[in-house]
Design a protein around this motif. Structure first.
Motif, PDB file in Angstrom:
ATOM      1  N   ASP A 232     -17.445 -53.483-100.672  1.00 34.79           N
ATOM      2  CA  ASP A 232     -16.756 -54.776-100.742  1.00 34.79           C
ATOM      3  C   ASP A 232     -17.432 -55.797 -99.834  1.00 34.79           C
ATOM      4  O   ASP A 232     -17.577 -56.965-100.198  1.00 34.79           O
ATOM      5  N   LEU A 233     -17.862 -55.371 -98.658  1.00 36.10           N
ATOM      6  CA  LEU A 233     -18.600 -56.268 -97.768  1.00 36.10           C
ATOM      7  C   LEU A 233     -19.905 -56.706 -98.425  1.00 36.10           C
ATOM      8  O   LEU A 233     -20.284 -57.880 -98.373  1.00 36.10           O
ATOM      9  N   GLN A 234     -20.591 -55.754 -99.019  1.00 41.74           N
ATOM     10  CA  GLN A 234     -21.858 -56.057 -99.689  1.00 41.74           C
ATOM     11  C   GLN A 234     -21.651 -57.091-100.794  1.00 41.74           C
ATOM     12  O   GLN A 234     -22.467 -58.009-100.966  1.00 41.74           O
ATOM     13  N   ASN A 235     -20.556 -56.966-101.527  1.00 45.20           N
ATOM     14  CA  ASN A 235     -20.252 -57.909-102.604  1.00 45.20           C
ATOM     15  C   ASN A 235     -19.910 -59.300-102.073  1.00 45.20           C
ATOM     16  O   ASN A 235     -19.948 -60.278-102.832  1.00 45.20           O
ATOM     17  N   LYS A 236     -19.601 -59.373-100.781  1.00 42.42           N
ATOM     18  CA  LYS A 236     -19.323 -60.664-100.132  1.00 42.42           C
ATOM     19  C   LYS A 236     -20.570 -61.222 -99.443  1.00 42.42           C
ATOM     20  O   LYS A 236     -20.482 -62.079 -98.570  1.00 42.42           O
ATOM     21  N   ASN A 237     -21.737 -60.698 -99.845  1.00 38.16           N
ATOM     22  CA  ASN A 237     -23.031 -61.184 -99.358  1.00 38.16           C
ATOM     23  C   ASN A 237     -23.297 -60.833 -97.897  1.00 38.16           C
ATOM     24  O   ASN A 237     -24.037 -61.530 -97.196  1.00 38.16           O
ATOM     25  N   VAL A 238     -22.703 -59.737 -97.424  1.00 37.13           N
ATOM     26  CA  VAL A 238     -23.018 -59.221 -96.087  1.00 37.13           C
ATOM     27  C   VAL A 238     -24.230 -58.300 -96.198  1.00 37.13           C
ATOM     28  O   VAL A 238     -24.321 -57.481 -97.124  1.00 37.13           O
ATOM     29  N   GLU A 239     -25.174 -58.438 -95.263  1.00 33.04           N
ATOM     30  CA  GLU A 239     -26.353 -57.557 -95.216  1.00 33.04           C
ATOM     31  C   GLU A 239     -25.931 -56.218 -94.620  1.00 33.04           C
ATOM     32  O   GLU A 239     -25.466 -56.143 -93.487  1.00 33.04           O
ATOM     33  N   ILE A 240     -26.078 -55.154 -95.403  1.00 33.70           N
ATOM     34  CA  ILE A 240     -25.682 -53.825 -94.962  1.00 33.70           C
ATOM     35  C   ILE A 240     -26.891 -53.102 -94.381  1.00 33.70           C
ATOM     36  O   ILE A 240     -27.906 -52.927 -95.070  1.00 33.70           O
ATOM     37  N   ILE A 241     -26.785 -52.687 -93.128  1.00 36.09           N
ATOM     38  CA  ILE A 241     -27.868 -51.954 -92.459  1.00 36.09           C
ATOM     39  C   ILE A 241     -27.490 -50.473 -92.450  1.00 36.09           C
ATOM     40  O   ILE A 241     -26.690 -50.020 -91.621  1.00 36.09           O
ATOM     41  N   ALA A 242     -28.034 -49.722 -93.394  1.00 38.89           N
ATOM     42  CA  ALA A 242     -27.727 -48.297 -93.488  1.00 38.89           C
ATOM     43  C   ALA A 242     -28.263 -47.550 -92.268  1.00 38.89           C
ATOM     44  O   ALA A 242     -29.270 -47.936 -91.673  1.00 38.89           O
ATOM     45  N   GLY A 243     -27.601 -46.463 -91.933  1.00 36.60           N
ATOM     46  CA  GLY A 243     -27.865 -45.794 -90.666  1.00 36.60           C
ATOM     47  C   GLY A 243     -29.170 -45.025 -90.571  1.00 36.60           C
ATOM     48  O   GLY A 243     -29.786 -44.972 -89.503  1.00 36.60           O
ATOM     49  N   HIS A 244     -29.604 -44.402 -91.673  1.00 37.56           N
ATOM     50  CA  HIS A 244     -30.801 -43.543 -91.605  1.00 37.56           C
ATOM     51  C   HIS A 244     -31.603 -43.634 -92.901  1.00 37.56           C
ATOM     52  O   HIS A 244     -31.938 -42.616 -93.504  1.00 37.56           O
ATOM     53  N   ASP A 245     -31.909 -44.847 -93.315  1.00 37.74           N
ATOM     54  CA  ASP A 245     -32.632 -45.028 -94.581  1.00 37.74           C
ATOM     55  C   ASP A 245     -34.087 -45.404 -94.287  1.00 37.74           C
ATOM     56  O   ASP A 245     -34.378 -46.523 -93.880  1.00 37.74           O
ATOM     57  N   PRO A 246     -35.037 -44.475 -94.494  1.00 43.24           N
ATOM     58  CA  PRO A 246     -36.427 -44.759 -94.125  1.00 43.24           C
ATOM     59  C   PRO A 246     -37.057 -45.889 -94.937  1.00 43.24           C
ATOM     60  O   PRO A 246     -37.892 -46.631 -94.412  1.00 43.24           O
ATOM     61  N   LEU A 247     -36.675 -46.044 -96.203  1.00 44.28           N
ATOM     62  CA  LEU A 247     -37.247 -47.113 -97.018  1.00 44.28           C
ATOM     63  C   LEU A 247     -36.656 -48.466 -96.643  1.00 44.28           C
ATOM     64  O   LEU A 247     -37.376 -49.442 -96.448  1.00 44.28           O
ATOM     65  N   ALA A 248     -35.348 -48.535 -96.539  1.00 41.56           N
ATOM     66  CA  ALA A 248     -34.705 -49.798 -96.179  1.00 41.56           C
ATOM     67  C   ALA A 248     -35.123 -50.252 -94.788  1.00 41.56           C
ATOM     68  O   ALA A 248     -35.322 -51.451 -94.539  1.00 41.56           O
ATOM     69  N   TRP A 249     -35.280 -49.305 -93.870  1.00 40.94           N
ATOM     70  CA  TRP A 249     -35.617 -49.623 -92.491  1.00 40.94           C
ATOM     71  C   TRP A 249     -36.927 -50.398 -92.393  1.00 40.94           C
ATOM     72  O   TRP A 249     -37.098 -51.260 -91.524  1.00 40.94           O
ATOM     73  N   LYS A 250     -37.853 -50.136 -93.302  1.00 40.45           N
ATOM     74  CA  LYS A 250     -39.155 -50.801 -93.278  1.00 40.45           C
ATOM     75  C   LYS A 250     -39.043 -52.304 -93.542  1.00 40.45           C
ATOM     76  O   LYS A 250     -39.937 -53.072 -93.178  1.00 40.45           O
ATOM     77  N   ARG A 251     -37.961 -52.725 -94.193  1.00 41.17           N
ATOM     78  CA  ARG A 251     -37.812 -54.140 -94.551  1.00 41.17           C
ATOM     79  C   ARG A 251     -37.489 -55.024 -93.353  1.00 41.17           C
ATOM     80  O   ARG A 251     -37.724 -56.226 -93.393  1.00 41.17           O
ATOM     81  N   PHE A 252     -36.938 -54.452 -92.326  1.00 41.66           N
ATOM     82  CA  PHE A 252     -36.387 -55.261 -91.245  1.00 41.66           C
ATOM     83  C   PHE A 252     -37.389 -55.493 -90.117  1.00 41.66           C
ATOM     84  O   PHE A 252     -38.225 -54.633 -89.812  1.00 41.66           O
ATOM     85  N   LYS A 253     -37.289 -56.668 -89.517  1.00 38.63           N
ATOM     86  CA  LYS A 253     -38.107 -56.977 -88.346  1.00 38.63           C
ATOM     87  C   LYS A 253     -37.681 -56.088 -87.189  1.00 38.63           C
ATOM     88  O   LYS A 253     -36.501 -55.817 -87.012  1.00 38.63           O
ATOM     89  N   LYS A 254     -38.651 -55.662 -86.393  1.00 37.95           N
ATOM     90  CA  LYS A 254     -38.354 -54.824 -85.228  1.00 37.95           C
ATOM     91  C   LYS A 254     -38.632 -55.605 -83.948  1.00 37.95           C
ATOM     92  O   LYS A 254     -39.443 -56.538 -83.930  1.00 37.95           O
ATOM     93  N   ALA A 255     -37.936 -55.204 -82.898  1.00 39.37           N
ATOM     94  CA  ALA A 255     -38.145 -55.849 -81.601  1.00 39.37           C
ATOM     95  C   ALA A 255     -39.635 -55.781 -81.223  1.00 39.37           C
ATOM     96  O   ALA A 255     -40.301 -54.794 -81.522  1.00 39.37           O
ATOM     97  N   PRO A 256     -40.142 -56.853 -80.613  1.00 41.40           N
ATOM     98  CA  PRO A 256     -39.449 -57.994 -79.988  1.00 41.40           C
ATOM     99  C   PRO A 256     -39.018 -59.094 -80.941  1.00 41.40           C
ATOM    100  O   PRO A 256     -38.459 -60.096 -80.502  1.00 41.40           O
ATOM    101  N   GLN A 257     -39.310 -58.967 -82.249  1.00 38.17           N
ATOM    102  CA  GLN A 257     -38.772 -59.955 -83.195  1.00 38.17           C
ATOM    103  C   GLN A 257     -37.261 -59.736 -83.299  1.00 38.17           C
ATOM    104  O   GLN A 257     -36.738 -58.671 -82.935  1.00 38.17           O
ATOM    105  N   TYR A 258     -36.556 -60.744 -83.814  1.00 34.54           N
ATOM    106  CA  TYR A 258     -35.094 -60.657 -83.857  1.00 34.54           C
ATOM    107  C   TYR A 258     -34.551 -61.501 -84.994  1.00 34.54           C
ATOM    108  O   TYR A 258     -35.258 -62.288 -85.616  1.00 34.54           O
ATOM    109  N   TYR A 259     -33.270 -61.292 -85.281  1.00 36.74           N
ATOM    110  CA  TYR A 259     -32.529 -62.117 -86.223  1.00 36.74           C
ATOM    111  C   TYR A 259     -31.522 -62.951 -85.440  1.00 36.74           C
ATOM    112  O   TYR A 259     -30.962 -62.480 -84.445  1.00 36.74           O
ATOM    113  N   SER A 260     -31.297 -64.155 -85.884  1.00 34.90           N
ATOM    114  CA  SER A 260     -30.356 -65.031 -85.183  1.00 34.90           C
ATOM    115  C   SER A 260     -29.457 -65.777 -86.178  1.00 34.90           C
ATOM    116  O   SER A 260     -29.665 -65.707 -87.379  1.00 34.90           O
TER     117      SER A 260
END
Length: 260
Positions: A232-260
């Motif tokens: 339901d959160l996903q359907n409300k356009n919330v970005e879901i960060i799955a806990g242990h997904d190796p493929l999805a994890w590659k999409r995200f910026k890693k520190a020291p980069q950040y999201y704001s």
């Protein structure tokens, strides 16, 4: 108001796919990230989970025991939470809160390392971790979590938010199923989508998108109820960060980069 979120990886776990996606790819090798997150909100520093203990990088069998035959940790000392935070010039005493999704070995390895922090956990989780009836004993490393620290035990129920600063930016929700007291965090950002950090309530995006339940859980019915709520959160356009997904994890910026 300023809010930033940094993504970190405390090594990986070598395991098998069906433990994350129920009855799919039984016995297939599956190596997953061990995430933790830093949220900087105004003048406060908040950790969500802490990854593995330092001892895991030195002698995993000695520290975790036989559970490494199921979840084998791949980690070096520089990936330990304190060493990674040091790269951002953050000292242990600079952390104000540590939110623990649950107290399993790959999430609570840094408990006690932040002397001025308030440690937030659900009351049901802490009770379960130390209960004689606990059916997940090998997943809780007592020497990591049995610490005389400043605990804040939440008592909110499913779908009830605990608003950390009463400003709508960091909301903590019970996401029971993986354990009796699992919690996740919804973060409101200014320049990015809202982000929901699921931790182990949703292992992979397959759990959401392909209707494949999480594999290893304490209560399957509660876990599926939580997954439906996350959808339901996903359907409300919330970005879901799955806990242990190796493929999805590659999409995200890693520190020291950040999201704001």
């Amino acid at each position: 108001m300023s809010t930033k979120i940094y993504f970190f990886e405390c090594g990986t776990l070598r395991s098998q796919k069906h433990l994350f996606t129920l009855n799919k790819d039984i016995g297939k090798p599956f190596e997953v990230p061990v995430p933790f997150f830093l949220i900087r909100h105004n003048d406060k520093n908040i950790l969500f989970d802490t990854g593995n203990a330092l001892e895991v990088s030195q002698d995993a069998l000695k520290h975790w025991g036989d559970v490494i035959s199921v979840y084998y940790p791949v980690m070096d000392e520089k990936q330990y939470v304190l060493n990674q935070l040091q790269e951002l010039d953050i000292k242990p005493e600079n952390i104000d809160y540590v939110i623990l999704s649950h107290l399993h070995l790959d999430h609570a390895g840094g408990v006690g390392c932040f002397p001025k922090a308030k440690y937030i956990v659900h009351k049901k989780e802490r009770a379960w971790a130390f209960s004689p009836e606990c059916t997940q004993k090998t997943a809780y490393i007592k020497k990591d979590i049995d610490k005389n620290i400043n605990w804040l035990e939440l008592e909110n129920e499913f779908e009830e938010a605990y608003d950390l600063f009463n400003d709508g930016v960091i909301k903590i929700y019970p996401t029971f199923g993986h354990t009796p007291g699992h919690i996740s965090v919804l973060i409101q950002l200014q320049n990015s989508k809202q982000m929901f950090l699921t931790s182990d309530s949703c292992y992979t995006e397959e759990n959401l998108n392909d209707n494949i339940p999480p594999g290893l859980v304490w209560d399957a019915e509660a876990s599926i109820k939580t997954i439906d709520w996350i959808k339901d959160l996903q359907n409300k356009n919330v970005e879901i960060i799955a806990g242990h997904d190796p493929l999805a994890w590659k999409r995200f910026k890693k520190a020291p980069q950040y999201y704001s």
